[in-house]
Design an enzyme around this catalytic site. Structure first.
Site, PDB file in Angstrom:
ATOM      1  N   ASP A  98       0.816  -1.216   0.000  1.00 55.21           N
ATOM      2  CA  ASP A  98       0.000   0.000   0.000  1.00 55.21           C
ATOM      3  C   ASP A  98       0.851   1.268   0.000  1.00 55.21           C
ATOM      4  O   ASP A  98       2.004   1.262   0.433  1.00 55.21           O
ATOM      5  CB  ASP A  98      -0.876   0.041   1.264  1.00 55.21           C
ATOM      6  CG  ASP A  98      -2.043  -0.932   1.183  1.00 55.21           C
ATOM      7  OD1 ASP A  98      -2.051  -1.780   0.275  1.00 55.21           O
ATOM      8  OD2 ASP A  98      -2.923  -0.848   2.059  1.00 55.21           O
ATOM      9  N   HIS A 243       3.681  -2.289   3.117  1.00 57.43           N
ATOM     10  CA  HIS A 243       3.713  -0.937   2.554  1.00 57.43           C
ATOM     11  C   HIS A 243       5.004  -0.723   1.774  1.00 57.43           C
ATOM     12  O   HIS A 243       6.072  -1.151   2.220  1.00 57.43           O
ATOM     13  CB  HIS A 243       3.593   0.102   3.668  1.00 57.43           C
ATOM     14  CG  HIS A 243       2.300   0.030   4.413  1.00 57.43           C
ATOM     15  ND1 HIS A 243       2.076  -0.889   5.422  1.00 57.43           N
ATOM     16  CD2 HIS A 243       1.145   0.728   4.276  1.00 57.43           C
ATOM     17  CE1 HIS A 243       0.832  -0.726   5.877  1.00 57.43           C
ATOM     18  NE2 HIS A 243       0.248   0.235   5.207  1.00 57.43           N
TER      19      HIS A 243
END
Ligand code: ZN
Length: 277
Positions: A98, A243
């Protein structure tokens, strides 16, 4: 021409990826499938609703080729909860990243995925995508799936419907321009969903995807801790959250170099959800 070649290559890659997905026809999704919504299930926004939107700045920029016309998104059933995991058939797992793409970290993650011939999902933010279009093109080239993670990563539950729509729609626009097609998945920042987000996502043809295992890599707990969370959380159908931007992600970059070969050796098939056609 170049763009046509790009799209052809992308389609070939996707076709190959679909064949490679263990030949398991049928829904990948565990919770409800991806059948289109009936007309009564989703209120249909008329043309007036679309015209009310501010045009995206990206649509005003000339494209470098003549891609296919933007197709109207396929409306989906409005969910009340995000998808948390996939069907575990074939010992499938999904890696998701992400907040990127980030010029420093994302290429390393893509390199590792390429080294092991593995596809993953990237939930990108529009404001990162617009500055790193070439990374979205690379994701398309290498068969990864790009999802919508809003433009500025706001807490959607604090925004009105119009602001949420803008966050999501602008992001889908830049993804289409840089990646080659509109996203079919979205993920709310912080995992904070509300009804408007579910409704708007369905309207834009996107399924809401959350995750099963959170690496909490954003807290920078150390590479070993991230590796341990992935390896101990591994199970058929698991969706892993990591992430590739939003801070120093060098631990996340190092961690995937360790856990990816471990997962493969453990018999997991790292894959992406089957596309709707
Ligand atoms: Zn995020």
């Amino acid at each position: 021409m170049q763009k046509d070649q790009f799209f052809t290559r992308r389609r070939m890659l996707l076709a190959g990826a679909a064949l490679g997905a263990a030949g398991t026809a049928g829904a990948v999704l565990a919770s409800g499938g991806t059948e289109p919504a009936g007309p009564a299930a989703v209120p249909v926004a008329g043309p007036q609703a679309r015209q009310a939107l501010a045009p995206s700045a990206f649509r005003l920029q000339p494209l470098t080729g003549h891609g296919p016309p933007r197709a109207a998104p396929r409306r989906l059933k409005v969910r009340r909860e995000p998808i948390l995991r996939l069907s575990g058939r074939g010992r499938r797992m999904v890696l998701t990243f992400d907040d990127g793409p980030h010029p420093e970290y994302t290429p390393h993650i893509l390199d590792t995925l390429a080294k092991y011939d593995v596809r993953a999902m990237f939930f990108v933010c529009g404001e990162m995508a617009v500055a790193n279009r070439e990374l979205l093109a690379r994701m398309a080239d290498e068969g990864h799936v790009v999802g919508n993670h809003t433009w500025t990563h706001p807490l959607l539950t604090t925004l009105g419907r119009r602001a949420i729509r803008s966050e999501m729609e602008r992001t889908s626009d830049i993804i289409e321009d840089a990646y080659g097609e509109r996203p079919q998945w979205f993920r709310a920042p912080y995992g904070a969903w509300n009804r408007a987000a579910f409704q708007l996502g369905a309207e834009m043809g996107m399924e809401p995807m959350a995750w099963t295992v959170d690496t909490t890599d954003w807290t920078e707990p150390g590479t070993a801790a991230i590796v341990d969370r992935v390896e101990s959380g591994a199970a058929p159908g698991v969706v892993v959250l990591s992430h590739d931007a939003g801070g120093d992600r060098s631990q996340s970059v190092r961690a995937i170099r360790e856990y990816l070969p471990y997962l493969i050796d453990s018999g997991y098939h790292l894959t992406v959800p089957r596309r709707r056609l």
